[in-house]
Design a protein around this motif. Structure first.
Motif, PDB file in Angstrom:
ATOM      1  N   UNK A  27     112.168  19.717  68.178  1.00 14.44           N
ATOM      2  CA  UNK A  27     112.997  20.877  68.501  1.00 14.44           C
ATOM      3  C   UNK A  27     112.053  22.063  68.711  1.00 14.44           C
ATOM      4  N   UNK A  28     112.372  22.942  69.666  1.00  9.82           N
ATOM      5  CA  UNK A  28     111.428  24.049  69.945  1.00  9.82           C
ATOM      6  C   UNK A  28     111.376  25.118  68.858  1.00  9.82           C
ATOM      7  N   UNK A  29     112.308  25.082  67.926  1.00 10.42           N
ATOM      8  CA  UNK A  29     112.321  26.075  66.850  1.00 10.42           C
ATOM      9  C   UNK A  29     112.266  25.377  65.493  1.00 10.42           C
ATOM     10  N   UNK A  30     111.658  26.037  64.535  1.00  6.07           N
ATOM     11  CA  UNK A  30     111.627  25.524  63.173  1.00  6.07           C
ATOM     12  C   UNK A  30     112.254  26.523  62.228  1.00  6.07           C
ATOM     13  N   UNK A  31     112.244  26.190  60.937  1.00  2.83           N
ATOM     14  CA  UNK A  31     112.854  27.067  59.948  1.00  2.83           C
ATOM     15  C   UNK A  31     111.767  27.911  59.279  1.00  2.83           C
ATOM     16  N   UNK A  32     111.950  29.221  59.416  1.00  2.31           N
ATOM     17  CA  UNK A  32     110.966  30.143  58.850  1.00  2.31           C
ATOM     18  C   UNK A  32     111.087  30.193  57.341  1.00  2.31           C
ATOM     19  N   UNK A  33     110.022  30.552  56.707  1.00  2.00           N
ATOM     20  CA  UNK A  33     110.013  30.655  55.242  1.00  2.00           C
ATOM     21  C   UNK A  33     108.569  30.697  54.803  1.00  2.00           C
ATOM     22  N   UNK A  34     108.372  30.943  53.524  1.00  2.00           N
ATOM     23  CA  UNK A  34     106.993  31.036  53.046  1.00  2.00           C
ATOM     24  C   UNK A  34     106.349  29.646  53.020  1.00  2.00           C
ATOM     25  N   UNK A  65     103.708  34.271  45.924  1.00  2.31           N
ATOM     26  CA  UNK A  65     102.469  33.588  45.539  1.00  2.31           C
ATOM     27  C   UNK A  65     101.840  32.943  46.783  1.00  2.31           C
ATOM     28  N   UNK A  66     100.644  33.401  47.177  1.00  2.00           N
ATOM     29  CA  UNK A  66     100.047  32.897  48.423  1.00  2.00           C
ATOM     30  C   UNK A  66      99.775  31.396  48.434  1.00  2.00           C
ATOM     31  N   UNK A  67      99.712  30.764  47.247  1.00  2.00           N
ATOM     32  CA  UNK A  67      99.411  29.322  47.249  1.00  2.00           C
ATOM     33  C   UNK A  67     100.539  28.478  47.842  1.00  2.00           C
ATOM     34  N   UNK A  68     101.748  29.043  47.950  1.00  2.77           N
ATOM     35  CA  UNK A  68     102.866  28.283  48.520  1.00  2.77           C
ATOM     36  C   UNK A  68     103.065  28.559  50.001  1.00  2.77           C
ATOM     37  N   UNK A  69     102.174  29.362  50.606  1.00  6.25           N
ATOM     38  CA  UNK A  69     102.307  29.658  52.036  1.00  6.25           C
ATOM     39  C   UNK A  69     102.089  28.374  52.842  1.00  6.25           C
ATOM     40  N   UNK A  70     103.097  28.008  53.625  1.00  9.95           N
ATOM     41  CA  UNK A  70     103.011  26.801  54.449  1.00  9.95           C
ATOM     42  C   UNK A  70     103.043  25.507  53.652  1.00  9.95           C
ATOM     43  N   UNK A  71     103.394  25.582  52.363  1.00 12.00           N
ATOM     44  CA  UNK A  71     103.333  24.395  51.496  1.00 12.00           C
ATOM     45  C   UNK A  71     104.322  23.322  51.936  1.00 12.00           C
ATOM     46  N   UNK A  72     103.935  22.068  51.746  1.00 13.98           N
ATOM     47  CA  UNK A  72     104.839  20.944  51.935  1.00 13.98           C
ATOM     48  C   UNK A  72     105.873  21.006  50.812  1.00 13.98           C
ATOM     49  N   UNK A  73     107.136  21.101  51.160  1.00 13.41           N
ATOM     50  CA  UNK A  73     108.185  21.269  50.141  1.00 13.41           C
ATOM     51  C   UNK A  73     108.328  20.060  49.230  1.00 13.41           C
ATOM     52  N   UNK A  74     107.717  18.937  49.599  1.00 10.58           N
ATOM     53  CA  UNK A  74     107.719  17.766  48.712  1.00 10.58           C
ATOM     54  C   UNK A  74     107.046  18.112  47.375  1.00 10.58           C
ATOM     55  N   UNK A  75     106.132  19.075  47.394  1.00 12.99           N
ATOM     56  CA  UNK A  75     105.474  19.523  46.153  1.00 12.99           C
ATOM     57  C   UNK A  75     106.515  20.085  45.182  1.00 12.99           C
ATOM     58  N   UNK A  76     107.452  20.867  45.703  1.00 15.17           N
ATOM     59  CA  UNK A  76     108.494  21.474  44.862  1.00 15.17           C
ATOM     60  C   UNK A  76     109.420  20.380  44.308  1.00 15.17           C
ATOM     61  N   UNK A  77     109.764  19.438  45.196  1.00 14.47           N
ATOM     62  CA  UNK A  77     110.658  18.356  44.783  1.00 14.47           C
ATOM     63  C   UNK A  77     110.007  17.508  43.682  1.00 14.47           C
ATOM     64  N   UNK A  78     108.713  17.217  43.849  1.00  9.92           N
ATOM     65  CA  UNK A  78     108.013  16.403  42.835  1.00  9.92           C
ATOM     66  C   UNK A  78     108.004  17.093  41.478  1.00  9.92           C
ATOM     67  N   UNK A  79     107.835  18.408  41.472  1.00  7.32           N
ATOM     68  CA  UNK A  79     107.840  19.142  40.200  1.00  7.32           C
ATOM     69  C   UNK A  79     109.225  19.055  39.544  1.00  7.32           C
ATOM     70  N   UNK A  80     110.274  19.177  40.353  1.00  7.66           N
ATOM     71  CA  UNK A  80     111.630  19.075  39.800  1.00  7.66           C
ATOM     72  C   UNK A  80     111.877  17.672  39.250  1.00  7.66           C
ATOM     73  N   UNK A  81     111.429  16.656  39.981  1.00  6.07           N
ATOM     74  CA  UNK A  81     111.611  15.265  39.528  1.00  6.07           C
ATOM     75  C   UNK A  81     110.837  15.018  38.234  1.00  6.07           C
TER      76      UNK A  81
END
Ligand code: MG
Length: 166
Positions: A27-34, A65-81
């Motif tokens: 898709x030519x557009x993505x979802x913006x976010x940190x 927090x700059x360490x999450x800039x462009x982060x793969x969101x799987x990192x967040x999911x793994x922490x929750x799991x």
């Protein structure tokens, strides 16, 4: 048993990859976010954290927090799991609804389900991926995700019985 609910939204922006459920969609557009803006993984993460009555995704991974800039969101999911497992729970199933005008999710639903299953170690019959268009909501330039999860307490193995002397 515990229930969790998560919600997230992100705005479409031109020229960035569209990530939904850990899958990059054409898709030519993505979802913006940190982070990578994966609206579905964010809602799943918040549903898991909510089921634990824990801090939400924004508290654990602040956009400032700059360490999450462009982060793969799987990192967040793994922490929750990890937090779910540490509390002695396992995911029974999850259900999700995506709300977005385009692209159509139907042709990609199987890939999104497979990705979420792999990330969460769940079988396909435990992951609902549904999509609707935002008719009358005025959110045509955004993607929204709603997620419900069910957790169950993991059964501890009963201690081995001591053999009685005959
Ligand atoms: Mg988000």
């Amino acid at each position: 048993m515990r229930i969790g609910y998560g919600w997230d939204s992100h705005e479409f922006k031109r020229g960035i990859p569209l990530r939904i459920g850990g899958v990059t969609l054409p898709y030519p557009k993505g979802l913006g976010g940190h982070s990578d803006g994966d609206v579905l993984l964010h809602a799943i993460t918040d549903a898991l954290l909510g089921a634990m009555a824990g801090p939400d995704i924004g508290s654990l991974f602040p956009p400032s927090d700059p360490q999450w800039k462009g982060a793969d969101s799987a990192v967040f999911l793994r922490e929750a799991l990890k937090r779910v497992a540490q509390a002695g729970y396992a995911v029974v199933n999850l259900d999700s609804t995506l709300i977005l005008l385009a692209p159509k999710i139907g042709p990609h639903a199987a890939a999104i389900r497979a990705s979420v299953c792999a990330l969460m170690d769940l079988s396909p019959d435990c992951v609902g991926i549904k999509a609707k268009t935002p008719e009358g909501m005025g959110t045509d330039n955004a993607a929204i995700a709603h997620v419900a999860v069910l957790l169950e307490k993991v059964q501890k193995k009963a201690p081995a019985r001591r053999k009685t002397a005959k």
